[in-house]
Design a protein around this motif. Structure first.
Motif, mmCIF file in Angstrom:
data_model
loop_
_atom_site.group_PDB
_atom_site.id
_atom_site.type_symbol
_atom_site.label_atom_id
_atom_site.label_comp_id
_atom_site.label_asym_id
_atom_site.label_seq_id
_atom_site.Cartn_x
_atom_site.Cartn_y
_atom_site.Cartn_z
ATOM 1 N N GLN A 78 -9.365 4.934 2.025
ATOM 2 C CA GLN A 78 -8.294 4.642 1.068
ATOM 3 C C GLN A 78 -8.596 5.251 -0.302
ATOM 4 O OE1 GLN A 78 -6.559 0.502 1.264
ATOM 5 N NE2 GLN A 78 -8.424 0.179 2.451
ATOM 6 N N ALA B 179 0.843 -1.190 0.000
ATOM 7 C CA ALA B 179 0.000 0.000 0.000
ATOM 8 C C ALA B 179 0.879 1.242 0.000
ATOM 9 C CB ALA B 179 -0.914 0.009 1.222
ATOM 10 N N VAL C 42 -1.702 6.205 1.693
ATOM 11 C CA VAL C 42 -2.903 5.426 1.986
ATOM 12 C C VAL C 42 -2.831 4.862 3.397
ATOM 13 C CG1 VAL C 42 -4.211 3.351 1.359
ATOM 14 C CG2 VAL C 42 -3.361 4.890 -0.430
ATOM 15 N N LEU D 220 -5.401 5.489 6.569
ATOM 16 C CA LEU D 220 -6.008 4.436 7.389
ATOM 17 C C LEU D 220 -5.787 4.709 8.873
ATOM 18 C CD1 LEU D 220 -5.056 1.294 5.284
ATOM 19 C CD2 LEU D 220 -7.382 1.906 5.973
ATOM 20 N N THR E 139 -7.027 -1.049 -5.568
ATOM 21 C CA THR E 139 -5.958 -1.921 -5.088
ATOM 22 C C THR E 139 -4.728 -1.869 -5.974
ATOM 23 O OG1 THR E 139 -7.684 -3.396 -4.241
ATOM 24 C CG2 THR E 139 -5.447 -4.250 -4.313
ATOM 25 N N ALA F 266 -3.898 1.138 -3.069
ATOM 26 C CA ALA F 266 -4.722 0.858 -1.898
ATOM 27 C C ALA F 266 -4.324 -0.474 -1.277
ATOM 28 C CB ALA F 266 -6.207 0.841 -2.269
#
Length: 353
Positions: free
Chosen positions: A254, A24, A28, A32, A213, A217
């Motif tokens: 994210q 990640a 990001v 989180l 992703t 992410a």
């Protein structure tokens, strides 16, 4: 017994198998951490998911509504269910991810029929769509209701806005809707150097699977409804498809971190640039042939099978068509110039053996 957390891998190792191999992005991870702590309402009623809606509006217009989900297959299955009846079918390229790499989930879990069309470069056209766009009144045939395209495609090629507009106009004229699988939508926008809206809602796409992703992410994608009149029961289908996150703030934050500023674009531009560097390096090697235009963050090549097998012991990557000797090399947001140069040098060495 207490067990201390330990690192189980070398963080300096890079491969070219998939942009999913990357970790990640630090920004990001910071987001989180910011979202953690305290209590937020579950199942999407949190502040972060609310703000994500406003961020999505800035990219896709005021009518866009985002439904965060866990993964890309989930996004595609939920989106396609929302666009089809039980007797419906989806026209897609034979190489489409929904057709090749989702374990039959759209058909087995979504209950819909996929109608694949061979393409030379992963891209559909109105003429190619018409190979499957027929038989709406034939009760013996699944009814074509949706055209699904991927931007950028599974072969690394990119649709222009005009090409997608032509597909949308053609599909809508025939009473069908358009879904765009945007697992790598950021790379396509970076390649075209246009806002994402330019080839989505502006040209007529009804629903988008937005990918996070592959662009930095930790996990999480979203179904973005661009045309509210095209779908029904989205929130119910998301729950029914096991894609409703209870702690949704950790998915939403994210996507917000990627989209609120320019992180999504920085990551995509870098990955694309590394693919161009890789392509330039391997073009100069006798016996290696690049198969498709390098327009995003993927390089497809053909080389001797034995060379690929030896090279795989030094760098991870996958065969695309093992019988033909075709391979795929992917670059990610954290691929460095040194990583690319080391790979090209290793390929030269293996080709010389």
């Amino acid at each position: 017994m207490r067990t201390d957390a330990r690192r189980h891998h070398d963080p300096q190792v890079r491969g070219f198998a998939s942009d999913n191999y990357a970790g990640a992005h630090p920004e990001v991870l910071a987001a989180l951490a910011l979202a953690n702590g305290g209590h937020q309402v579950a199942y999407g009623e949190d502040d972060y998911t609310g703000h994500l809606q406003r961020v999505m509006h800035s990219h896709f217009g005021a009518t866009a509504e985002a439904f965060p989900v866990f993964n890309g297959t989930g996004a595609n299955v939920v989106a396609l269910q929302a666009l089809t009846d039980r007797w419906g079918a989806v026209i897609c390229a034979e190489s489409a991810h929904i057709n090749v790499d989702e374990g039959g989930a759209p058909e087995r879990m979504g209950g819909l029929k996929l109608l694949g069309v061979p393409t030379p470069d992963g891209k559909l056209t109105p003429d190619l769509i018409d190979r499957q766009a027929y038989g709406w009144d034939d009760e013996h045939r699944a009814m074509p209701q949706v055209v699904s395209i991927t931007q950028n495609t599974e072969l690394g090629t990119v649709y222009t806005p005009d090409e997608i507009r032509a597909i949308c106009d053609h599909a809508h004229e025939r009473g069908m809707k358009v879904h765009l699988d945007g697992a790598r939508i950021a790379n396509a926008a970076a390649s075209l150097d246009v806002p994402m809206r330019t080839f989505t809602n502006t040209v007529g796409v009804d629903v988008l699977s937005f990918g996070g992703t592959k662009n930095g992410a930790l996990f999480g994608e979203a179904v973005v409804v661009l045309n509210p009149d095209a779908v029904r029961a989205m929130k119910h289908l998301r729950k029914l498809s096991m894609q409703l996150a209870s702690k949704m703030r950790f998915v939403s934050v994210q996507l917000e971190a990627l989209l609120a500023r320019d992180l999504w674009l920085r990551n995509a531009r870098h990955a694309n640039a590394m693919a161009q560097r890789l392509a330039e390096g391997v073009r100069a090697i006798d016996g290696v042939r690049i198969l498709y235009p390098v327009q995003a963050n993927a390089v497809f090549a053909r080389l001797p099978h034995a060379v690929s097998e030896r090279l795989q012991k030094r760098f991870r990557f996958y065969f695309w068509d093992e019988a033909a000797g075709d391979v795929r090399w992917m670059c990610a947001f954290d691929t460095g110039e040194d990583d690319v140069d080391a790979f090209v040098q290793a390929l030269k060495e293996e080709m010389a053996r």
